[in-house]
Design an enzyme around this catalytic site. Structure first.
Site, PDB file in Angstrom:
ATOM      1  N   GLU A  94      76.120  47.214  62.063  1.00  0.00           N
ATOM      2  CA  GLU A  94      75.414  48.348  62.624  1.00  0.00           C
ATOM      3  C   GLU A  94      74.423  47.900  63.681  1.00  0.00           C
ATOM      4  OE1 GLU A  94      72.255  50.603  60.448  1.00  0.00           O
ATOM      5  OE2 GLU A  94      73.737  52.210  60.485  1.00  0.00           O
ATOM      6  N   CYS A 107      68.068  47.631  68.001  1.00  0.00           N
ATOM      7  CA  CYS A 107      68.026  46.878  66.743  1.00  0.00           C
ATOM      8  C   CYS A 107      69.438  46.361  66.496  1.00  0.00           C
ATOM      9  CB  CYS A 107      67.572  47.789  65.606  1.00  0.00           C
ATOM     10  SG  CYS A 107      67.620  47.006  63.981  1.00  0.00           S
ATOM     11  N   CYS A 114      74.767  39.641  54.419  1.00  0.00           N
ATOM     12  CA  CYS A 114      73.544  38.857  54.529  1.00  0.00           C
ATOM     13  C   CYS A 114      73.592  37.679  53.572  1.00  0.00           C
ATOM     14  CB  CYS A 114      72.322  39.724  54.235  1.00  0.00           C
ATOM     15  SG  CYS A 114      70.750  38.881  54.571  1.00  0.00           S
ATOM     16  N   CYS A 118      67.316  40.125  49.159  1.00  0.00           N
ATOM     17  CA  CYS A 118      66.175  41.033  49.058  1.00  0.00           C
ATOM     18  C   CYS A 118      66.573  42.265  48.243  1.00  0.00           C
ATOM     19  CB  CYS A 118      65.703  41.441  50.452  1.00  0.00           C
ATOM     20  SG  CYS A 118      65.240  40.041  51.495  1.00  0.00           S
ATOM     21  N   CYS A 121      67.004  45.949  49.901  1.00  0.00           N
ATOM     22  CA  CYS A 121      67.844  46.143  51.081  1.00  0.00           C
ATOM     23  C   CYS A 121      69.309  46.334  50.695  1.00  0.00           C
ATOM     24  CB  CYS A 121      67.703  44.939  52.016  1.00  0.00           C
ATOM     25  SG  CYS A 121      68.701  45.046  53.512  1.00  0.00           S
ATOM     26  N   GLY A 165      71.774  41.040  58.336  1.00  0.00           N
ATOM     27  CA  GLY A 165      71.774  39.582  58.377  1.00  0.00           C
ATOM     28  C   GLY A 165      70.409  38.961  58.589  1.00  0.00           C
ATOM     29  N   GLU A 166      70.328  37.670  58.291  1.00  0.00           N
ATOM     30  CA  GLU A 166      69.132  36.856  58.515  1.00  0.00           C
ATOM     31  C   GLU A 166      69.378  36.007  59.761  1.00  0.00           C
ATOM     32  OE1 GLU A 166      66.209  34.733  59.171  1.00  0.00           O
ATOM     33  OE2 GLU A 166      65.848  35.994  57.407  1.00  0.00           O
ATOM     34  N   SER A 197      63.285  38.785  63.811  1.00  0.00           N
ATOM     35  CA  SER A 197      62.650  39.024  62.515  1.00  0.00           C
ATOM     36  C   SER A 197      63.346  38.193  61.440  1.00  0.00           C
ATOM     37  CB  SER A 197      62.735  40.511  62.157  1.00  0.00           C
ATOM     38  OG  SER A 197      62.158  40.748  60.890  1.00  0.00           O
ATOM     39  N   SER A 220      59.241  39.214  57.692  1.00  0.00           N
ATOM     40  CA  SER A 220      59.263  40.214  56.619  1.00  0.00           C
ATOM     41  C   SER A 220      58.498  39.633  55.442  1.00  0.00           C
ATOM     42  CB  SER A 220      60.704  40.535  56.211  1.00  0.00           C
ATOM     43  OG  SER A 220      61.379  41.190  57.260  1.00  0.00           O
ATOM     44  N   LEU A 221      57.256  40.040  55.298  1.00  0.00           N
ATOM     45  CA  LEU A 221      56.375  39.409  54.302  1.00  0.00           C
ATOM     46  C   LEU A 221      56.388  40.183  52.982  1.00  0.00           C
ATOM     47  CD1 LEU A 221      54.423  37.029  53.995  1.00  0.00           C
ATOM     48  CD2 LEU A 221      52.580  38.551  54.749  1.00  0.00           C
ATOM     49  N   HIS A 222      55.928  41.420  53.028  1.00  0.00           N
ATOM     50  CA  HIS A 222      55.979  42.368  51.904  1.00  0.00           C
ATOM     51  C   HIS A 222      55.071  42.019  50.726  1.00  0.00           C
ATOM     52  CE1 HIS A 222      59.099  44.128  54.222  1.00  0.00           C
ATOM     53  NE2 HIS A 222      59.972  43.183  53.976  1.00  0.00           N
ATOM     54  N   ASN A 296      62.753  53.575  53.404  1.00  0.00           N
ATOM     55  CA  ASN A 296      63.845  54.530  53.286  1.00  0.00           C
ATOM     56  C   ASN A 296      64.622  54.156  52.023  1.00  0.00           C
ATOM     57  OD1 ASN A 296      65.544  56.614  53.985  1.00  0.00           O
ATOM     58  ND2 ASN A 296      66.715  55.426  55.471  1.00  0.00           N
ATOM     59  N   CYS A 339      68.977  51.093  59.885  1.00  0.00           N
ATOM     60  CA  CYS A 339      69.336  49.775  60.439  1.00  0.00           C
ATOM     61  C   CYS A 339      69.229  48.724  59.339  1.00  0.00           C
ATOM     62  CB  CYS A 339      68.416  49.423  61.607  1.00  0.00           C
ATOM     63  SG  CYS A 339      69.065  48.126  62.644  1.00  0.00           S
TER      64      CYS A 339
END
Length: 347
Positions: A94, A107, A114, A118, A121, A165-166, A197, A220-222, A296, A339
């Site tokens: 996507e 994006c 991936c 996570c 996700c 993906g990473e 990212s 991406s910390l979170h 989301n 995304c």
């Protein structure tokens, strides 16, 4: 058995020039074909109208162009455009066009599925099927640039690698794609308008700094608490925050480029005072800004959007130490899949 043809976009300009010389043609023909492949985004050898038919036939016999196809396109009421991109082998990723009043952002995806796990996700629930090639990444950007011109009357202004993906687990191909995107022989976009990212792989962050990349870095910390972060992103047990901190300090020393932290606040997970205090402390190590992202939900499980009061607690605490904070609202809610949250399928 017939050998599988090589994607011509895997060749450098020099290799293309050599190919033509070895086949009794002039080296400049390689320059022509290279321009068609990258600057003009040719999808077939027949598109190369200033190249002789015999030459096009020779290319057809020797190579393929594994271009993408926008399989389905959805346009949201807020202007967001989401593309289901079919690859040459039938797999789907996507890409998304996100418009604002002043710019349009692409994006893009870097892997099918991936490599990481996570828990929040949808893409992480898919196994990584393969890395995207540089041309496949480039094609996503080219397609969104065309959509930006069509729907918003101006070229694409920014790119974020925040799709499936990473990116740092497909490092070489991502770097090659960015090299072409920023090249005058490609799209000629400034690297300062590109953000990669990552979920936070210390070794690769240091490598980027050593490679003197010019694009921006987002993490991406979170959570800035190891135990909480491991609950959100189990793979991070292998990359503790002290290692991530060291890598980010190294990045800033080498690049002098401020880091963006991507941070979702979830109810009952990281919406407490200890989590706020930990992030405030982490933000003091390296010059940074924080994007608080509206979540989301992908199901009715443990990951649910936190209250506005919790978000405000983060904003107040971060602004008190001079950190710029932005709240990123989810876009394109009225169309399928955000995304990075597209379930993969084959035809």
């Amino acid at each position: 058995m017939q050998m599988e043809k090589k994607d011509i976009r895997a060749l450098s300009k020099e290799q293309l020039r050599d190919f033509f010389v070895e086949n009794g043609d002039k080296a400049f023909r390689g320059n022509q074909v290279y321009e068609w492949l990258w600057s003009k985004g040719a999808h077939s050898f027949e598109d190369m109208t200033n190249v002789a038919k015999t030459t096009r036939s020779m290319l057809e016999n020797s190579f393929v162009i594994n271009h993408i196809k926008v399989d389905t396109m959805q346009k949201s009421s807020d202007g967001t455009v989401k593309n289901a991109v079919r690859l040459h082998d039938g797999l789907v990723v996507e890409s998304v066009l996100i418009p604002t009043e002043t710019r349009t952002t692409a994006c893009v995806s870097s892997q099918v599925g991936c490599s990481l796990d996570c828990n929040f996700c949808a893409t992480a629930r898919l196994k990584r099927m393969r890395n995207l090639e540089p041309g496949e990444i480039y094609d996503q950007v080219l397609a969104i640039d065309k959509e930006s011109r069509l729907y918003y009357n101006h070229p694409l202004s920014n790119i974020v690698f925040m799709g499936m993906g990473e990116p740092l687990m497909n490092y070489n191909n991502v770097i090659k794609a960015i090299d072409m995107i920023t090249s005058e022989e490609g799209l000629g976009m400034s690297p300062k308008r590109i953000m990669v990212s990552t979920s936070g792989i210390p070794k690769m962050i240091k490598k980027m700094a050593d490679d003197d990349v010019k694009f921006k870095l987002a993490v991406s910390l979170h959570s800035a608490i190891d135990e909480t972060r491991a609950r959100i992103m189990p793979f991070s047990k292998n990359f503790p925050l002290k290692d991530l901190r060291e890598a980010l300090e190294y990045w800033y020393r080498k690049t002098k480029s401020k880091i963006s932290y991507e941070y979702v606040v979830w109810k009952g997970i990281n919406d407490d005072k200890a989590s706020v205090d930990a992030l405030v402390k982490f933000c003091k190590y390296v010059p940074c800004k924080v994007n608080l992202i509206e979540y989301n939900p992908i199901d009715d499980g443990e990951f649910q959007q936190a209250s506005e009061e919790s978000i405000m607690a983060y904003i107040k605490a971060l602004e008190n130490i001079g950190v710029v904070v932005k709240v990123r609202r989810s876009r394109g809610k009225d169309i399928d899949a955000a995304c990075g949250q597209l379930a993969n399928k084959k035809a």
